[in-house]
Design an enzyme around this catalytic site. Sequence first.
Site, PDB file in Angstrom:
ATOM      1  N   ASP A  84       0.822  -1.210   0.000  1.00  0.00           N
ATOM      2  CA  ASP A  84       0.000   0.000   0.000  1.00  0.00           C
ATOM      3  C   ASP A  84       0.860   1.265   0.000  1.00  0.00           C
ATOM      4  OD1 ASP A  84      -2.236   1.544   0.096  1.00  0.00           O
ATOM      5  OD2 ASP A  84      -2.646   1.209   2.218  1.00  0.00           O
ATOM      6  N   HIS A  85       0.460   2.209  -0.804  1.00  0.00           N
ATOM      7  CA  HIS A  85       1.147   3.511  -0.873  1.00  0.00           C
ATOM      8  C   HIS A  85       2.642   3.362  -1.069  1.00  0.00           C
ATOM      9  CE1 HIS A  85      -1.804   6.649  -0.531  1.00  0.00           C
ATOM     10  NE2 HIS A  85      -2.513   5.845   0.225  1.00  0.00           N
ATOM     11  N   HIS A 115      -9.851   5.423  -0.076  1.00  0.00           N
ATOM     12  CA  HIS A 115      -8.857   5.206   0.982  1.00  0.00           C
ATOM     13  C   HIS A 115      -9.332   5.770   2.324  1.00  0.00           C
ATOM     14  CE1 HIS A 115      -5.080   4.591  -1.745  1.00  0.00           C
ATOM     15  NE2 HIS A 115      -6.120   3.894  -2.151  1.00  0.00           N
ATOM     16  N   LYS A 153      -8.482   9.612   9.688  1.00  0.00           N
ATOM     17  CA  LYS A 153      -8.397   8.247  10.199  1.00  0.00           C
ATOM     18  C   LYS A 153      -9.415   8.009  11.318  1.00  0.00           C
ATOM     19  CE  LYS A 153      -4.774   7.403   7.671  1.00  0.00           C
ATOM     20  NZ  LYS A 153      -4.838   6.544   6.505  1.00  0.00           N
ATOM     21  N   GLU A 160      -2.952  -0.387  -8.680  1.00  0.00           N
ATOM     22  CA  GLU A 160      -3.770   0.771  -8.284  1.00  0.00           C
ATOM     23  C   GLU A 160      -2.927   2.033  -8.312  1.00  0.00           C
ATOM     24  OE1 GLU A 160      -6.680   0.572  -5.142  1.00  0.00           O
ATOM     25  OE2 GLU A 160      -5.880   2.390  -4.204  1.00  0.00           O
TER      26      GLU A 160
HETATM   27 ZN   LIG Z   1      -4.366   6.788   0.350  1.00  0.00          ZN
END
Ligand SMILES: [Zn+2]
Length: 516
Positions: A185-186, A368, A336, A294
């Site tokens: 991820d990222h 996200h 978050k 992605e």
């Molecule tokens: Zn993100």
Amino acid sequence: MRANWHEFVTMMVQNNFDVERTSNSCSVSLGEEESVYPASFHVVENCGVFLARVRGAKKLIEVAQADSVLFTAIEAEQTTTVAGKTVKIALLSSKNAELLRKHLPFMKPVAFGRNSFSLGLGDRLGLASPGHLRCLAGSGIRPVLAQQSIRELTLTERTYGDVLDAASWAVLQEGFHDGFGADGDHLKRSEDIKMALDLGFSMITLDCSEKIDGNVANLSEAERCERYQSLPDVFRTKMEAAYLDKTFSVGKSSVHFAADALQEILLTYGETLAFIAEIDAKFIKPHHQPVDFELSIDETATPTTPAAHYFMASEMEKAGIVLCSLAPRFCGEFQKAIDYIGDLASFEAEFAIHAAIADHFGYRLSVHSGSDKFSVFPIVGQYTKGRVHVKTAGTNWLEALRVICRKEPDFFRELCRFALARFDDATKFYHVTTDLTKVPDVKSLADNELERMLNEPDARQLLHITYGYILTDKDAAGKRLYRDRLYQLWNRYEEEYAKVLITHIGKHVSLLKKKI
Ligand SMILES: [Zn+2]
């Protein structure tokens, strides 16, 4: 009946290694000192394998049916004989996970492609996946069990190998054969992408933020024009021919490129194009198995305009880059661990266009920081018709703390005080607008009120972003302050943890599916 590993091996031998008959004669029981995970029982390469708790610790038990290369290769802590068969008791080690992945393909991550409905579940502790799998069973939503950024790995002192192994053991434990994803991820750097793919990760989320110029929107018109004129002629001419003053229809809406908007888009995103093409050519296309690729352009200060989204999608298509999903930055705030902050009507209007653009180009939208964005989930489901990827933001960590809060309130109070002391440091890594004056004083909360710390937005954020310190801080002697005790408790209360996750993620699932 419930069985310990010894009794289970005896049943297995009596049933001549028949999986169904053996598993069905034993009930699931998590979290007891001596118990078996019956769904984990598989027969492969002439041996029976299953997971069990032996004196409280989770072990891999391997029973030789006949001569077996796999049986020999597994590294064991102890070898013994039960019901006339040789039995190994082994650690859930990385080497053993790797060996089993070769023989039990469902333990390996798989790509989901452009048409599925998937949920990124990011298990920061390596303990949440059994609960996640039970929660998604029968929902039609596919789980990306492993989903960590480099930042999360650093803060939890784990590796991608650890993350993948935890997911593999969880699917074995639950007997989950439908395929799980693993998301690097990222990722921003070639070496991290290579490492994740080499380990078998099935999804790469390429973070383009370092190639995005976030300052363009702040330039004066004169400054913008000057910078625009300094772009290479060939590039400008090509892009103007393709987009300037043009209108493209996408679904029921359309996207128009006025001169100033096009200038802003080219200056903001121009540099990402070569970077994405290089990563695609070097790592994604030549990879020996399908990868869900992605593109993330969500880590920016301002929302992605529909025109910017269309531009990126169209340039990817022209370059022959097949995106599986794209994550724009939506309007409003996706902080978050708390609900969406912003105007729902504007979100819906913009989301509808983003979803139409994704549909037009054939990939999925990716949302996200999706944990707890309950107010937008019905919209997300409705406009994507469930062809979407939603990443939860690691709130399984907060649910793990909920278990501590219920079982060990004083210890939980101590963790809250520690989190407060470390909050300022944690804000270096996470953008939040937490108001610490709204966090209840844990001293004044009775045990039965303590869960307010996990239910109110400001307290949630406080505990959410300080996870790295809680898990890794050490005392003067170099011993971890809390980690070992926490893992002991989570291990003991595995069943409770699965239950709170089913409730928490279940709420996400039902709202996402509400309008489909
Ligand atoms: Zn993100």
